[in-house]
Design a protein around this motif. Sequence first.
Motif, mmCIF file in Angstrom:
data_model
loop_
_atom_site.group_PDB
_atom_site.id
_atom_site.type_symbol
_atom_site.label_atom_id
_atom_site.label_comp_id
_atom_site.label_asym_id
_atom_site.label_seq_id
_atom_site.Cartn_x
_atom_site.Cartn_y
_atom_site.Cartn_z
ATOM 1 N N GLU A 102 64.515 202.520 1.251
ATOM 2 C CA GLU A 102 65.032 201.127 1.036
ATOM 3 C C GLU A 102 66.392 201.118 0.614
ATOM 4 O OE1 GLU A 102 60.448 201.356 -0.369
ATOM 5 O OE2 GLU A 102 62.202 202.805 -0.097
ATOM 6 N N GLU A 109 68.061 196.841 7.259
ATOM 7 C CA GLU A 109 67.066 196.984 6.118
ATOM 8 C C GLU A 109 67.410 197.478 4.843
ATOM 9 O OE1 GLU A 109 66.565 198.447 8.965
ATOM 10 O OE2 GLU A 109 65.711 196.652 10.220
ATOM 11 N N CYS A 111 69.198 198.168 1.272
ATOM 12 C CA CYS A 111 69.909 197.309 0.315
ATOM 13 C C CYS A 111 70.489 198.297 -1.074
ATOM 14 C CB CYS A 111 69.127 196.268 -0.374
ATOM 15 S SG CYS A 111 67.882 196.860 -1.719
ATOM 16 N N ALA A 117 66.556 195.260 -7.879
ATOM 17 C CA ALA A 117 65.992 196.019 -6.504
ATOM 18 C C ALA A 117 65.160 197.154 -6.964
ATOM 19 C CB ALA A 117 67.301 196.301 -5.548
ATOM 20 N N MET A 152 60.112 188.300 -3.501
ATOM 21 C CA MET A 152 61.473 188.851 -3.860
ATOM 22 C C MET A 152 62.223 188.463 -5.070
ATOM 23 S SD MET A 152 62.529 191.058 -1.370
ATOM 24 C CE MET A 152 64.218 190.834 -1.152
ATOM 25 N N ASP A 206 68.721 189.719 -3.238
ATOM 26 C CA ASP A 206 69.291 189.395 -1.852
ATOM 27 C C ASP A 206 68.717 190.650 -1.198
ATOM 28 O OD1 ASP A 206 71.681 190.362 -0.089
ATOM 29 O OD2 ASP A 206 71.864 188.054 -0.319
ATOM 30 N N SER A 207 68.553 190.588 0.355
ATOM 31 C CA SER A 207 68.135 191.757 0.872
ATOM 32 C C SER A 207 69.105 192.755 1.420
ATOM 33 C CB SER A 207 67.420 191.266 2.113
ATOM 34 O OG SER A 207 68.189 190.516 2.968
ATOM 35 N N ARG A 208 70.460 192.539 0.999
ATOM 36 C CA ARG A 208 71.323 193.523 1.348
ATOM 37 C C ARG A 208 72.127 193.907 0.043
ATOM 38 N NH1 ARG A 208 72.201 197.263 4.650
ATOM 39 N NH2 ARG A 208 74.291 197.521 5.317
ATOM 40 N N GLY A 210 71.097 193.426 -2.970
ATOM 41 C CA GLY A 210 70.051 193.898 -4.075
ATOM 42 C C GLY A 210 70.164 193.035 -5.161
#
Length: 296
Positions: A102, A109, A111, A117, A152, A206-208, A210
Amino acid sequence: MTEITSHTNHGKGRSCVITRRACFSSSHRYWLPELSDDDNASCFGNCALAPGHGHNYELIVSMAGELDSDGMVLNLSEVKHAIRQEVTNHLDFRFLNETWPEFDISTSEGCLPTTEALVRIIWNRLQPHLPIVSLRLYEQKSLWADYSGEDMNAYLTIQKHFAAAHRLAREELSPNENEVIYGKCARPHGHGHNYLVDITVKGAIDSRTGMICDLSALQKLVDDLVIEPFDHTFLNKDIPFFAKCVPTAENIALHIADRLVEPIKEIGATLHKVRLQESPNNAAEIYPNDSSCQNI
């Protein structure tokens, strides 16, 4: 003998929440390949410096269930094994960016391994093995994240400190009347506290990056709007709002929340809670968007 037998299954079937603490030491770096070195430095400050920096993390795992005939929700040996097997064996004395897939930022994908995160991914790894209801991960004493399985969404808390004096008294009342209400706190020359203020924000991770929001921006907001104006002041005399409003812990916490709600919204998060600790014995909590009692 009858009395002993009657207590054999004491509590069996009743609900209980238990917690288990686990610690690990890890390092990480906030740096994204799609950003230039200058942009990474602008976004993440010193956290972007190579080869990274480390923390002594503290994880609090909360689990719920019914008591069995042995008086336990879970066998603690099994809890310790699950946490060690799924989390600490992977993370202790490791560089987080290179541990779990991850955090592989070479893929779209991946982060950054931020506190929020990390706590969400720990949840995903523990949830199949333990009946967890919430996790709290301390990166340091003044920074921690909470997660309870809300997709999330997570909670991030920063803790700050300021020293200030105040007097609890209402202008329209006599000294004796104020003393009846506020006791020693009504004495005319006031008294001081070393206040601790916890600011908890909520938002989607945030998915990037974190992150719930820009941590540096959040810290600056709290410093500029609360700590700098309040620190080393006599609140009643130096803060215009408290010239007419009695600066109880409750009113101070509420005023801090009012100051922060909109600025925090502007950096992409929601102010979830302000907790003001006046002394080891007294604290007040304000939930700007929910008046009911909450656990986080």
